[in-house]
Structures are given as structure tokens and as C-alpha cells.
Design a protein around this motif. Structure first.
Motif, mmCIF file in Angstrom:
data_model
loop_
_atom_site.group_PDB
_atom_site.id
_atom_site.type_symbol
_atom_site.label_atom_id
_atom_site.label_comp_id
_atom_site.label_asym_id
_atom_site.label_seq_id
_atom_site.Cartn_x
_atom_site.Cartn_y
_atom_site.Cartn_z
ATOM 1 N N ALA A 129 0.832 -1.208 0.000
ATOM 2 C CA ALA A 129 0.000 0.000 0.000
ATOM 3 C C ALA A 129 0.863 1.254 0.000
ATOM 4 N N LEU A 130 0.285 2.320 -0.506
ATOM 5 C CA LEU A 130 0.910 3.649 -0.489
ATOM 6 C C LEU A 130 -0.201 4.657 -0.246
ATOM 7 N N THR A 131 0.090 5.652 0.574
ATOM 8 C CA THR A 131 -0.895 6.698 0.824
ATOM 9 C C THR A 131 -0.201 8.040 0.921
ATOM 10 N N ALA A 132 -0.832 9.079 0.403
ATOM 11 C CA ALA A 132 -0.254 10.431 0.451
ATOM 12 C C ALA A 132 -1.376 11.447 0.296
ATOM 13 N N ASP A 133 -1.190 12.596 0.925
ATOM 14 C CA ASP A 133 -2.138 13.684 0.724
ATOM 15 C C ASP A 133 -1.391 14.951 0.310
ATOM 16 N N HIS A 134 -2.102 15.801 -0.419
ATOM 17 C CA HIS A 134 -1.607 17.151 -0.729
ATOM 18 C C HIS A 134 -2.791 18.080 -0.529
ATOM 19 N N LEU A 151 -5.256 18.985 -10.678
ATOM 20 C CA LEU A 151 -4.097 19.284 -11.521
ATOM 21 C C LEU A 151 -2.984 19.994 -10.755
ATOM 22 N N ASP A 152 -3.348 20.849 -9.805
ATOM 23 C CA ASP A 152 -2.318 21.577 -9.065
ATOM 24 C C ASP A 152 -1.735 20.770 -7.922
ATOM 25 N N LEU A 153 -2.572 20.030 -7.214
ATOM 26 C CA LEU A 153 -2.154 19.356 -5.988
ATOM 27 C C LEU A 153 -2.161 17.834 -6.136
ATOM 28 N N GLY A 154 -3.235 17.292 -6.683
ATOM 29 C CA GLY A 154 -3.349 15.844 -6.805
ATOM 30 C C GLY A 154 -2.302 15.217 -7.696
ATOM 31 N N ILE A 155 -1.764 15.984 -8.623
ATOM 32 C CA ILE A 155 -0.707 15.473 -9.492
ATOM 33 C C ILE A 155 0.475 14.948 -8.686
ATOM 34 N N TYR A 156 0.752 15.535 -7.522
ATOM 35 C CA TYR A 156 1.897 15.101 -6.708
ATOM 36 C C TYR A 156 1.712 13.678 -6.161
ATOM 37 N N PRO A 157 0.668 13.405 -5.376
ATOM 38 C CA PRO A 157 0.532 12.021 -4.873
ATOM 39 C C PRO A 157 0.248 11.004 -5.963
ATOM 40 N N ILE A 158 -0.438 11.408 -7.026
ATOM 41 C CA ILE A 158 -0.714 10.463 -8.111
ATOM 42 C C ILE A 158 0.570 10.106 -8.845
ATOM 43 N N SER A 159 1.418 11.089 -9.108
ATOM 44 C CA SER A 159 2.716 10.803 -9.724
ATOM 45 C C SER A 159 3.581 9.962 -8.787
ATOM 46 N N PHE A 160 3.480 10.190 -7.494
ATOM 47 C CA PHE A 160 4.226 9.419 -6.499
ATOM 48 C C PHE A 160 3.800 7.951 -6.543
ATOM 49 N N ALA A 161 2.498 7.715 -6.627
ATOM 50 C CA ALA A 161 2.007 6.338 -6.712
ATOM 51 C C ALA A 161 2.527 5.653 -7.969
ATOM 52 N N SER A 212 -6.512 15.093 -2.072
ATOM 53 C CA SER A 212 -6.047 16.430 -2.391
ATOM 54 C C SER A 212 -7.181 17.409 -2.134
ATOM 55 N N ALA A 213 -6.828 18.564 -1.581
ATOM 56 C CA ALA A 213 -7.835 19.567 -1.263
ATOM 57 C C ALA A 213 -7.216 20.949 -1.359
ATOM 58 N N SER A 214 -8.001 21.897 -1.851
ATOM 59 C CA SER A 214 -7.480 23.248 -2.046
ATOM 60 C C SER A 214 -7.969 24.254 -1.009
ATOM 61 N N HIS A 215 -8.907 23.850 -0.151
ATOM 62 C CA HIS A 215 -9.457 24.798 0.815
ATOM 63 C C HIS A 215 -9.391 24.284 2.248
ATOM 64 N N ALA A 216 -8.595 23.238 2.484
ATOM 65 C CA ALA A 216 -8.438 22.684 3.828
ATOM 66 C C ALA A 216 -7.074 22.027 3.930
ATOM 67 N N ALA A 217 -6.298 22.396 4.936
ATOM 68 C CA ALA A 217 -4.926 21.897 5.081
ATOM 69 C C ALA A 217 -4.889 20.659 5.964
ATOM 70 N N GLY A 218 -4.276 19.594 5.448
ATOM 71 C CA GLY A 218 -4.114 18.353 6.188
ATOM 72 C C GLY A 218 -2.668 18.119 6.563
ATOM 73 N N PRO A 219 -2.289 16.877 6.880
ATOM 74 C CA PRO A 219 -0.941 16.594 7.368
ATOM 75 C C PRO A 219 0.137 16.673 6.292
ATOM 76 N N ASN A 220 -0.216 16.406 5.037
ATOM 77 C CA ASN A 220 0.763 16.417 3.943
ATOM 78 C C ASN A 220 1.944 15.492 4.240
ATOM 79 N N THR A 221 1.602 14.262 4.579
ATOM 80 C CA THR A 221 2.590 13.209 4.812
ATOM 81 C C THR A 221 2.326 12.068 3.834
ATOM 82 N N ALA A 222 3.249 11.116 3.805
ATOM 83 C CA ALA A 222 3.092 9.974 2.900
ATOM 84 C C ALA A 222 3.716 8.740 3.538
ATOM 85 N N SER A 223 3.193 7.576 3.185
ATOM 86 C CA SER A 223 3.741 6.309 3.659
ATOM 87 C C SER A 223 3.714 5.273 2.541
ATOM 88 N N ILE A 224 4.758 4.452 2.526
ATOM 89 C CA ILE A 224 4.816 3.281 1.649
ATOM 90 C C ILE A 224 4.902 2.078 2.569
#
Length: 327
Positions: free
Chosen positions: A147-152, A175-185, A226-238
Motif C-alpha cells: 500500500a501507499l498513501t499520500a495527501d496534498h 491538476l495543481d495538488l493531486g498530481i503530486y501524490p498520483i505521480s508518487f504512486a 487532495s484539497a485546495s481549501h483545507a490543510a491536512g498533514p501532507n505526509t506519505a507512507s509506503i
């Protein structure tokens, strides 16, 4: 360093960050192009850029420019990249590479025909901590990755005029934020074999929040938020059968991580210690590729960039998000 002479196309916030890191790395910033003469001159003064062009055509026609960093809004990326390639310039194109997969394929076709480097500016992939994460994965330190999980997730302006809330500019979280965790996956687990997505669309029609669940080869699962109006932890795990990697906040910038065994023992810790924001590493990689005669990235090949854009298209299909002018 190869001595490539960089030109920057457009002068928005991300161009400022990139120019600053070019200077940090001692790379050669030769020219800037802006449709606003005032903006171009101001940018040139800030970063000591010797040549200022009042149009993008003039920038890509400059014989003293070897490679162009494209940092215009998303819907302009494809045309701007092709303009540079057709004028004999290598390109580093700010992510997302284009607005959709069809546009990405167009750029790829021109890059292949011209034999020039066309590379997505997914700067996270080139950061030192990500290079080490990739090494550990390839060495089998995690065992079988399950499994892999990440938020932006960021709290950005709700002003309808803000770029991220403007559907005509390809706004929204994906496109602005989700591209990061999706590319990471994609980077860690490869292409998804199935895609499931859900989102909340805001008042302007863009996705304010988007979540994805992908399955990958051998049944591994990746999730992103990914969310543009609420800030989360912005961490990731593999997470693997023999160990996991926990990447700290903010995982997609220079940061720290730990390799942790199932019983909680920390097997390895990594701390980033770099100058600047870290965008220089993608530029240094681009210079190495050109110096070696390569016309593609070994960390993020152009074919993978195109395929990732296709995945984003599928996510948008499922959440009902279409940009103006798309078929």
C-alpha cells in the motif's frame, strides 16, 4: 553543470521560485519572456537576468537560450512547449505537463520529431530524499509493497478569481495538488490497473477535494487525498511486508523520512539538508540529460508523463470535471 543557458517563459510565482533555485545552484539564467514588459523587467532586475523579451516568440527565438522553463497557466503549457521545441529549444514544463492526455501526446510527438528534451517539472521526484526512497524500494528493503498513501492538502483562497478556482485555467485540486501524490504512486507502484475517484465540486465548477483509490500490479493499493481549501498533514507512507517508509511533512518538499520495521524499530533515518527550495535538482538533471545526449528523463520518462495525464483524465471523467474547449 553543462553550461546550458536557461530562458524562463512567464513570470508568475512558480517562475520566481524556480529562478531563485537556479541562482542557488549556480546555473545560467540568460533570458526571461513575458507578455508584460513591466513584469519582465521587474523579474529581470530581481534575478539579474541579462535579456528580457516582451513576447514568448522572441524568447524561444533567442539564439542565446538553450532550454526553456515553461511556467504559464495549465491550458497554455502544450502550445508554449511546442513553440519552444519547434524553435530548437529543450523544455522543462511545469506540472501538470499539460491540461490533458491528448495535449501531452502532442508535445511528445514534437519532442520525438525534433530529438529535443521535453521533461515534466515534477521536481519532487528529483529531491535527495526521494532518490533514497526509490533506492530502498528497488533494493527490496520494504519486502512486498502492499500500500501507499499520500495527501496534498492546502488552504488556498476561495476567491472565485483565484487561479485555482478558475475552471478556464484548469483550476481545482487535481491538476495543481493531486498530481503530486498520483505521480508518487506511479513512481513507486507503476501504472494503476484500476482507478476509482470521488470529489466535491465547488461553486466555480472545479474540484475542491478529490480522493483516489488505485490498484496496481500484484494487488498493491494506493490512496490519495487532495484539497485546495483545507490543510491536512501532507505526509506519505509506503507500506511493505518487511518495513514501511514514513515521509514527514511536507513529503513532496525536501524533508525527512524513516524506514521502520513491523515492530517499530527505526532501521534508517534521512534528513534533507539543502540550499533553496529544491527545484534546482530537476534543472541539474535536465542539464545532465542534455550533456549525455539523452532526450528523455530516466526518473520520469515523457511516456510516463503522458500516461499520468491519461490517468488524470480518467479521474476527471469519474468526477464529472471537464475544462472549457475540451471535446
Amino acid at each position: 553543470m553543462t553550461g546550458l543557458r536557461w530562458g524562463i517563459l512567464a513570470t508568475g510565482g512558480i517562475a520566481h521560485a524556480f529562478a531563485s533555485d537556479l541562482r542557488t545552484a549556480g546555473l545560467t539564467l540568460t533570458a526571461v519572456g513575458s507578455r508584460s514588459a513591466e513584469s519582465g523587467e521587474r523579474f529581470a532586475r530581481e534575478f539579474d537576468v541579462p535579456r528580457v523579451h516582451s513576447s514568448y516568440v522572441d524568447l524561444v527565438s533567442d539564439p542565446d537560450v538553450d532550454i526553456v522553463y515553461v511556467s504559464t497557466p495549465h491550458p497554455m503549457h502544450a502550445d508554449n512547449a511546442i513553440l519552444a521545441l519547434e524553435n530548437g529549444k529543450h523544455v522543462l514544463v511545469e506540472k501538470p505537463f499539460t491540461l490533458n492526455g491528448a495535449e501531452a501526446a502532442r508535445v511528445q510527438d514534437v519532442a520525438r520529431r525534433t530529438g529535443l528534451l521535453a521533461m515534466e517539472a515534477m521536481w519532487t521526484r528529483y529531491l535527495p530524499h526521494m532518490l533514497r526512497v526509490r533506492e530502498l524500494v528497488q533494493e527490496g528493503a520494504l519486502g512486498d509493497i502492499r500500500a501507499l498513501t499520500a495527501d496534498h492538502t492546502q488552504k488556498i483562497s476561495t476567491d472565485p478569481a483565484h487561479r485555482l478556482n478558475d475552471i478556464a485555467l484548469g483550476g481545482g485540486a487535481l491538476l495543481d495538488l493531486g498530481i503530486y501524490p498520483i505521480s508518487f504512486a506511479w513512481d513507486i507502484l507503476g501504472a494503476p490497473t484500476s482507478v476509482t475517484a470521488a470529489a466535491n465540486l465547488g461553486a466555480t465548477g472545479v474540484d475542491d477535494e478529490v480522493a483516489t483509490i488505485f490498484t496496481h500490479e500484484r494487488g498493491a493499493v494506493s490512496t490519495s487525498l487532495s484539497a485546495s481549501h483545507a490543510a491536512g498533514p501532507n505526509t506519505a507512507s509506503i507500506i511493505g511486508t518487511e518495513a514501511r517508509i514514513d515521509i514527514d511533512r511536507v513529503w513532496y518538499t525536501p524533508t525527512s523520512f524513516r524506514l521502520v520495521s513491523p515492530d517499530g524499530t527505526v532501521q534508517e533515518s534521512f534528513e534533507s539538508d539543502i540550499e533553496g527550495r529544491g527545484m534546482q535538482f530537476q534543472a541539474l538533471a535536465a542539464e545532465r540529460y542534455v550533456a549525455s545526449g539523452a532526450n528523455d528523463s530516466d526518473i520520469l520518462p515523457l511516456s510516463e508523463t503522458v500516461a499520468i495525464m491519461d490517468t488524470l483524465d480518467e479521474v476527471r471523467r469519474q468526477i464529472g470535471l471537464r475544462y472549457p474547449g475540451e471535446a
